[in-house]
Enzyme design. Sequence first.
Site, PDB file in Angstrom:
ATOM      1  N   HIS A 103      76.177  20.882  95.976  1.00 27.35           N
ATOM      2  CA  HIS A 103      77.525  20.596  96.491  1.00 27.35           C
ATOM      3  C   HIS A 103      78.585  20.917  95.427  1.00 27.35           C
ATOM      4  O   HIS A 103      79.635  21.486  95.738  1.00 27.35           O
ATOM      5  CB  HIS A 103      77.677  19.117  96.853  1.00 27.35           C
ATOM      6  CG  HIS A 103      76.814  18.652  97.993  1.00 27.35           C
ATOM      7  ND1 HIS A 103      76.033  17.529  97.924  1.00 27.35           N
ATOM      8  CD2 HIS A 103      76.637  19.166  99.233  1.00 27.35           C
ATOM      9  CE1 HIS A 103      75.408  17.354  99.086  1.00 27.35           C
ATOM     10  NE2 HIS A 103      75.746  18.339  99.892  1.00 27.35           N
ATOM     11  N   LYS A 152      73.817   7.728 112.066  1.00 23.18           N
ATOM     12  CA  LYS A 152      72.912   7.801 110.916  1.00 23.18           C
ATOM     13  C   LYS A 152      73.290   6.738 109.892  1.00 23.18           C
ATOM     14  O   LYS A 152      74.431   6.699 109.428  1.00 23.18           O
ATOM     15  CB  LYS A 152      73.029   9.197 110.283  1.00 23.18           C
ATOM     16  CG  LYS A 152      71.680   9.783 109.900  1.00 23.18           C
ATOM     17  CD  LYS A 152      71.705  11.281 109.711  1.00 23.18           C
ATOM     18  CE  LYS A 152      72.220  11.755 108.384  1.00 23.18           C
ATOM     19  NZ  LYS A 152      72.215  13.224 108.260  1.00 23.18           N
ATOM     20  N   ARG A 190      71.840  27.833 102.219  1.00 24.28           N
ATOM     21  CA  ARG A 190      70.733  28.043 101.278  1.00 24.28           C
ATOM     22  C   ARG A 190      69.675  28.965 101.875  1.00 24.28           C
ATOM     23  O   ARG A 190      69.122  29.807 101.199  1.00 24.28           O
ATOM     24  CB  ARG A 190      70.081  26.691 100.929  1.00 24.28           C
ATOM     25  CG  ARG A 190      70.986  25.756 100.158  1.00 24.28           C
ATOM     26  CD  ARG A 190      70.519  24.332 100.264  1.00 24.28           C
ATOM     27  NE  ARG A 190      70.582  23.896 101.650  1.00 24.28           N
ATOM     28  CZ  ARG A 190      70.420  22.655 102.062  1.00 24.28           C
ATOM     29  NH1 ARG A 190      70.166  21.706 101.203  1.00 24.28           N
ATOM     30  NH2 ARG A 190      70.501  22.336 103.332  1.00 24.28           N
ATOM     31  N   SER A 236      70.148  16.788  99.650  1.00 28.22           N
ATOM     32  CA  SER A 236      70.253  15.344  99.430  1.00 28.22           C
ATOM     33  C   SER A 236      68.988  14.642  99.928  1.00 28.22           C
ATOM     34  O   SER A 236      68.504  13.701  99.304  1.00 28.22           O
ATOM     35  CB  SER A 236      71.475  14.772 100.146  1.00 28.22           C
ATOM     36  OG  SER A 236      72.656  15.338  99.647  1.00 28.22           O
TER      37      SER A 236
HETATM   38  O1  PNS Z   1      76.069  17.417 104.628  1.00 32.41           O
HETATM   39  P1  PNS Z   1      75.660  17.623 106.056  1.00 32.41           P
HETATM   40  O2  PNS Z   1      74.898  16.423 106.579  1.00 32.41           O
HETATM   41  O3  PNS Z   1      74.944  18.919 106.285  1.00 32.41           O
HETATM   42  O4  PNS Z   1      77.052  17.713 106.901  1.00 32.41           O
HETATM   43  C1  PNS Z   1      77.076  17.862 108.296  1.00 32.41           C
HETATM   44  C2  PNS Z   1      78.507  17.587 108.806  1.00 32.41           C
HETATM   45  C3  PNS Z   1      78.948  16.210 108.359  1.00 32.41           C
HETATM   46  C4  PNS Z   1      79.451  18.637 108.250  1.00 32.41           C
HETATM   47  C5  PNS Z   1      78.481  17.694 110.360  1.00 32.41           C
HETATM   48  O5  PNS Z   1      77.500  16.841 110.868  1.00 32.41           O
HETATM   49  C6  PNS Z   1      79.839  17.347 110.971  1.00 32.41           C
HETATM   50  O6  PNS Z   1      80.738  18.151 110.970  1.00 32.41           O
HETATM   51  N1  PNS Z   1      79.961  16.094 111.449  1.00 32.41           N
HETATM   52  C7  PNS Z   1      81.202  15.580 112.017  1.00 32.41           C
HETATM   53  C8  PNS Z   1      81.120  15.456 113.523  1.00 32.41           C
HETATM   54  C9  PNS Z   1      81.380  16.797 114.154  1.00 32.41           C
HETATM   55  O7  PNS Z   1      82.452  17.382 114.057  1.00 32.41           O
HETATM   56  N2  PNS Z   1      80.349  17.297 114.846  1.00 32.41           N
HETATM   57  C10 PNS Z   1      80.395  18.561 115.505  1.00 32.41           C
HETATM   58  C11 PNS Z   1      80.113  19.701 114.542  1.00 32.41           C
HETATM   59  S1  PNS Z   1      79.749  21.119 115.468  1.00 32.41           S
END
Ligand code: PNS
Length: 163
Positions: free
Chosen positions: A16, A40, A89, A127
């Site tokens: 990150h 979650k 990645r 993570s």
């Molecule tokens: O670090 P991560 O867990 O890969 O991040 C994922 C994240 C938080 C970027 C994604 O789950 C997200 O954007 N969540 C917010 C809710 C949302 O907008 N969902 C629709 C995305 S298409």
Amino acid sequence: MKAIFPGSFDPVTLGHVEIIRRGAAMAGELLVAVLVNPDKQGLFTPQKRVELLKDACGDLPGVSFMIYNGLLADLARETGVRLVIRGVRTSADLDAESAMARANARLLPGLETALLPASPQASDISSSLVRQIASLGGDVSPFLPPGAARALNEMYRQKKASK
Ligand code: PNS
């Protein structure tokens, strides 16, 4: 230009930090947003995640941090930011990130996502992997900024002690 780097950051990894550094250099201003997933139960509270992010890269110019409850597209709408930055990645990441980028653009037309390929050193860090390593007593210092490594070790020490 201002960009948003959204994520769970539970906790922030060196992967990150790399994307934050490159994203900020590229965009000029980067808002690092801890997005809260109501489905979650995270390991660290969103507040602690921001604290660990600030400890790792709070000194980078143009970088700010926030917690947001809701859709990324709504955060973009509210802040007026139209560029999202995410790291990739693997090819699996690329598929998942492309789907997310398309969904976000459907939710907010004009919202662009720039995908930055992770460097070879950061390509194997996640993570979830470091949480597992720490929970089994392994050394997470190669993967995490020092503050996050300390916090993760402490978290699992406490969990073990309270069992
Ligand atoms: O670090 P991560 O867990 O890969 O991040 C994922 C994240 C938080 C970027 C994604 O789950 C997200 O954007 N969540 C917010 C809710 C949302 O907008 N969902 C629709 C995305 S298409």
